[in-house]
Design a protein around this motif. Structure first.
Motif, PDB file in Angstrom:
ATOM      1  N   UNK A 139       0.954  -1.409  -0.045  1.00 47.73           N
ATOM      2  CA  UNK A 139       0.023   0.088   0.086  1.00 47.73           C
ATOM      3  C   UNK A 139       1.141   1.207  -0.047  1.00 47.73           C
ATOM      4  N   UNK A 140       2.155   1.194   0.641  1.00 46.72           N
ATOM      5  CA  UNK A 140       2.714   2.469   0.763  1.00 46.72           C
ATOM      6  C   UNK A 140       3.504   2.500  -0.513  1.00 46.72           C
ATOM      7  N   UNK A 141       3.538   1.879  -1.576  1.00 45.50           N
ATOM      8  CA  UNK A 141       4.254   2.115  -2.729  1.00 45.50           C
ATOM      9  C   UNK A 141       3.534   3.292  -3.502  1.00 45.50           C
ATOM     10  N   UNK A 142       2.215   3.386  -3.368  1.00 47.37           N
ATOM     11  CA  UNK A 142       1.667   4.512  -4.402  1.00 47.37           C
ATOM     12  C   UNK A 142       0.800   5.520  -3.496  1.00 47.37           C
ATOM     13  N   UNK A 143       1.102   6.725  -3.616  1.00 45.87           N
ATOM     14  CA  UNK A 143       0.466   7.603  -2.713  1.00 45.87           C
ATOM     15  C   UNK A 143       0.414   7.385  -1.304  1.00 45.87           C
ATOM     16  N   UNK A 144       1.595   7.180  -0.827  1.00 45.36           N
ATOM     17  CA  UNK A 144       2.021   7.148   0.483  1.00 45.36           C
ATOM     18  C   UNK A 144       0.867   6.655   1.466  1.00 45.36           C
ATOM     19  N   UNK A 145       0.180   7.561   2.303  1.00 42.52           N
ATOM     20  CA  UNK A 145      -0.667   7.190   3.433  1.00 42.52           C
ATOM     21  C   UNK A 145      -2.127   6.948   2.882  1.00 42.52           C
ATOM     22  N   UNK A 146      -2.166   7.285   1.782  1.00 32.09           N
ATOM     23  CA  UNK A 146      -3.604   6.934   1.072  1.00 32.09           C
ATOM     24  C   UNK A 146      -4.031   5.659   0.898  1.00 32.09           C
ATOM     25  N   UNK A 147      -5.103   5.109   1.439  1.00 30.81           N
ATOM     26  CA  UNK A 147      -5.469   3.917   1.219  1.00 30.81           C
ATOM     27  C   UNK A 147      -6.038   3.818  -0.238  1.00 30.81           C
ATOM     28  N   UNK A 148      -5.193   3.138  -1.137  1.00 23.40           N
ATOM     29  CA  UNK A 148      -5.783   3.225  -2.669  1.00 23.40           C
ATOM     30  C   UNK A 148      -5.587   1.778  -3.045  1.00 23.40           C
ATOM     31  N   UNK A 149      -4.502   1.119  -2.965  1.00 23.94           N
ATOM     32  CA  UNK A 149      -4.201  -0.026  -3.549  1.00 23.94           C
ATOM     33  C   UNK A 149      -5.481  -1.309  -2.756  1.00 23.94           C
ATOM     34  N   UNK A 150      -5.756  -1.301  -1.793  1.00 22.62           N
ATOM     35  CA  UNK A 150      -6.764  -2.045  -1.132  1.00 22.62           C
ATOM     36  C   UNK A 150      -8.088  -1.837  -1.760  1.00 22.62           C
ATOM     37  N   UNK A 151      -8.552  -0.321  -1.711  1.00 22.74           N
ATOM     38  CA  UNK A 151      -9.973  -0.081  -2.169  1.00 22.74           C
ATOM     39  C   UNK A 151      -9.967  -0.441  -3.616  1.00 22.74           C
ATOM     40  N   UNK A 152      -8.832  -0.540  -4.475  1.00 20.30           N
ATOM     41  CA  UNK A 152      -8.902  -0.681  -5.765  1.00 20.30           C
ATOM     42  C   UNK A 152      -9.155  -2.187  -6.274  1.00 20.30           C
ATOM     43  N   UNK A 153      -8.291  -3.095  -5.070  1.00 17.98           N
ATOM     44  CA  UNK A 153      -8.112  -4.417  -5.541  1.00 17.98           C
ATOM     45  C   UNK A 153      -9.580  -4.952  -4.708  1.00 17.98           C
ATOM     46  N   UNK A 154      -9.915  -4.548  -3.556  1.00 16.86           N
ATOM     47  CA  UNK A 154     -10.760  -5.221  -2.979  1.00 16.86           C
ATOM     48  C   UNK A 154     -12.102  -4.493  -2.959  1.00 16.86           C
ATOM     49  N   UNK A 155     -12.424  -3.265  -2.369  1.00 19.97           N
ATOM     50  CA  UNK A 155     -13.618  -2.654  -2.437  1.00 19.97           C
ATOM     51  C   UNK A 155     -14.464  -2.590  -3.781  1.00 19.97           C
ATOM     52  N   UNK A 156     -13.415  -2.522  -4.870  1.00 19.62           N
ATOM     53  CA  UNK A 156     -13.994  -2.509  -6.068  1.00 19.62           C
ATOM     54  C   UNK A 156     -14.281  -3.654  -6.952  1.00 19.62           C
ATOM     55  N   UNK A 157     -13.854  -4.853  -6.071  1.00 17.46           N
ATOM     56  CA  UNK A 157     -13.768  -5.890  -6.711  1.00 17.46           C
ATOM     57  C   UNK A 157     -14.981  -6.443  -7.326  1.00 17.46           C
ATOM     58  N   UNK A 158     -16.077  -5.972  -6.953  1.00 22.01           N
ATOM     59  CA  UNK A 158     -17.484  -6.137  -7.654  1.00 22.01           C
ATOM     60  C   UNK A 158     -18.001  -5.195  -8.751  1.00 22.01           C
ATOM     61  N   UNK A 159     -17.077  -4.342  -9.125  1.00 20.95           N
ATOM     62  CA  UNK A 159     -17.184  -3.396 -10.357  1.00 20.95           C
ATOM     63  C   UNK A 159     -15.898  -3.496 -11.230  1.00 20.95           C
ATOM     64  N   UNK A 160     -16.241  -2.630 -12.445  1.00 15.51           N
ATOM     65  CA  UNK A 160     -15.119  -2.718 -13.375  1.00 15.51           C
ATOM     66  C   UNK A 160     -14.645  -1.347 -13.647  1.00 15.51           C
TER      67      UNK A 160
END
Lengths: 428, 428
Positions: free
Chosen positions: B127-148
């Motif tokens: 998660x820290x590799x992109x946009x530091x403190x911002x939770x972005x990788x997990x939302x993209x791969x998990x939270x949006x896993x039911x979407x395109x």
């Protein structure tokens, strides 16, 4: 590949989209979930109701109990306390997992239902319950699990943000904008739950429970709506470089956890000030992460369905592979901050007689009550006879109790004709 | 409660904060992780280096291999390809899980390391590799896993955003603002990786891989930096109600997946336009969720440490309880969009002789190449002799190839003195 039986309860705006995506995107969802998600039925009140023809008619049933008893995963989109609560309890008790967007039920019985899920090794997920499509609950409870959240401030009700944004843009009065919002379908015929802040309060309780790893009861949320906000308040805010937003605020202070919903003045430079129309956003402050914001659509069929399906995939993955349950939000007991001890700055508008000594009397009352004035602006209207002045005072951070005492004493002054407004300020 | 051994590789800005939090917040982290996280050692190049006195000296070691071989969880914060790559491989091969913030390594070898983790039932989180403190990788791969997800646009490099924001605010030239950023510590002595977009390109490849469930190679990212942006470009953008940002853009089109980093004109009303200073933000468009944005600090010791520890807690929870591995981003093969086929609008600035027929010749070249003009503004300077005019043209969406051909032909016209700038436009 394993097949999991998915029962859908409710086929309104969101439910119809969830059904559509489950059917249309079955193979993508199966890839991501590691299991086929078979929609076994959709519980509705009346199967004869005319609906979108895309959903096979044989899926509809009125026997919700039988549907739940046969399911691995139950998606509850009925809303309201019952029969949603009873059906969720029925599912969890037999170890089926539940996805719901039912904020009212969660605010009332979230801790109890989470415990029931945990006891039965079942999952209860509800990303859709707060801020629609925005992934906010999982980032708060998972991504920030190595940090300490100190404050959450959210625009979590699209109807009130639409109204306040329109008042800000057009200068119109609340009643006129509400009527427009009702005509456009952004506000209900009975708008009470939205405009009086009850919907935001339920979401605030859910956010506070997750952010502070506790069980924050809805009855401890201070709640004040926007129906008393006037075009004059909005214009005065604009003059001062501010904007009025209905915020759900949860914070951890020295005196415990305080959760409140009220109209709030924000500087126009604050990230939340740029949230327009019916959009939602949640601003989070954490000790190490600093300031974060999550922005997106807070309502609507497809956006909310996206959140429901993200949860569904996560639930299915754990049903297939096992693993830890979502962190339970009820591990720590909560010390509720007495609202009288909540501290913010305030913006106070007063109409006073334009005569010598008024300012001194007012300033002295503030000083006596220990409320420190940060800024003061006086506009004199000499056209009226006798002349009146409008005072706009912004205070440093002060407690609710000190502020109330100050305003009450100021209102007693003979020279004070009217207390025009008292608004809390954040982000300054 | 189980105890997990945590090895820390590197003790720079972020590493020191990770060590501090692991030691200071041990009991909170244990509660959330379901296991005690014991920091067994910190691998550094030289144990004698003077460091923050809060970390016990006996934790430091130069024997990184021994530290890795004894660990359940390895946190890699060395940066660079080696020895980071070898040590991560060593840890994963023996089934230890790895948390890293190493975007260069991930962009180069992410798919290979993810596969290695999967093969050993180990976890690799970053998660820290992109946009530091911002939770972005997990939302993209998990939270949006039911979407395109259809498009991701990110401000993922704080240095360039600081520079462009300062140019926008002060009107200064690039070189002067860069020197200031270097003095303030926002830019490196050798700023190439930041200002030429290489850092953003690595993050773009990581975002694209997660968003599109694929393995997008860094070499397929089109990359253009900000060193040629002039005060004139910034002023012209401002006149047009726009702002210039360095964006990392990943999108799925008819011709495959295109990923590009370049200076981009954005309307000032776009949520990304309000991202100031060294802050980061990632804007996501998904079929059902619609528009989402994630905002926060993209760098800094404590913010990045927050992301590392969020991953560490997640990893520990799975080590204790089992469960599914993070979705692997390499399930689908990727069709890379030919950059010549990428379509955006363009803003083109031209200096032309103010003589009859020039506009007609230019417009005719645009038409011949199938590039449609959306807006055109001409400013004539009659003080110079002969008189010159400045043309600012904004096109409708067009392909890179059509645009390049158009600009090349326009530049050949005798009346065209200079092509001042060619900038891509998004969000309009």
């Amino acid at each position: 590949m394993k097949t999991l039986k998915v029962a859908l309860l409710g086929c309104g705006n969101v439910g119809a989209q969830v059904a559509r995506i489950l059917l249309e995107d079955a193979s993508v969802l199966a890839d991501r979930a590691g299991a086929k998600l078979e929609l076994t039925g959709i519980a509705v009140r009346n199967v004869a109701t005319q609906r979108d023809g895309q959903i096979p008619a044989e899926l509809f049933t009125t026997d919700s109990a039988a549907l739940v008893d046969d399911a691995d995963i139950v998606i509850e989109l009925l809303g309201g306390l019952e029969p949603a609560g009873e059906l969720i309890g029925r599912a969890l008790s037999r170890g089926a997992s539940v996805i719901t967007g039912n904020k009212a039920l969660l605010a009332a019985r979230g801790a109890e239902l989470s415990a029931l899920a945990f006891a039965n090794d079942a999952q209860l997920r509800y990303e859709a319950a707060v801020a629609g499509a925005i992934p906010i609950l999982r980032p708060i409870s998972d991504s920030l699990s190595g940090d300490r959240i100190t404050k959450v401030m959210g625009i979590v009700n699209g109807t009130t943000n639409f109204i306040l944004d329109a008042m800000d843009t057009t200068g119109a009065q609340f009643d006129d904008v509400l009527a427009e919002a009702q005509a456009l379908g952004y506000a209900e015929a009975d708008p009470t739950a939205d405009v009086e802040g009850h919907d935001a309060a339920a979401k605030a309780a859910i956010l506070a429970s997750l952010a502070f790893h506790t069980d924050f009861a809805l009855e401890n949320v201070y709640c004040e709506g926007i129906s008393k906000i006037t075009a004059g308040d909005v214009a005065a805010a604009k003059d001062a470089g501010m904007v009025i937003k209905l915020l759900a605020i949860a914070e951890r202070g020295e005196n415990g956890i305080g959760v409140r919903v009220h109209p709030t003045l924000l500087p126009r430079t604050h990230p939340l000030a740029a949230v327009h129309g019916a959009f939602n956003a949640v601003f989070v402050e954490a000790e190490n992460a600093g300031e974060l914001m999550f922005y997106g659509r807070g309502a609507g069929g497809s956006p909310t369905a996206s959140a429901v399906l993200g949860d569904t995939v996560a639930v299915a993955r754990r049903v297939v592979s096992g693993g830890p349950l979502p962190a339970i939000a009820t591990q720590q007991s909560v010390q509720v901050m007495d609202f009288a001890q909540a501290a913010t700055s305030y913006a106070i508008g007063l109409r006073v007689s334009d005569e010598p000594g008024v300012l001194a009397s007012i300033a002295s009352i503030f000083a006596t009550n220990g409320v420190s004035i940060e800024a003061l602006r006086q506009t004199v209207n000499r056209d009226s006879a006798p002349a009146v002045a409008e005072l706009r005072i912004v205070t440093h951070r002060s407690t609710e109790s000190a502020l109330s005492a100050t305003v009450a004493a100021v209102a007693e002054l003979a020279a004070v004709q009217e207390v025009i407004s008292v608004l809390r300020v954040e982000g300054n």
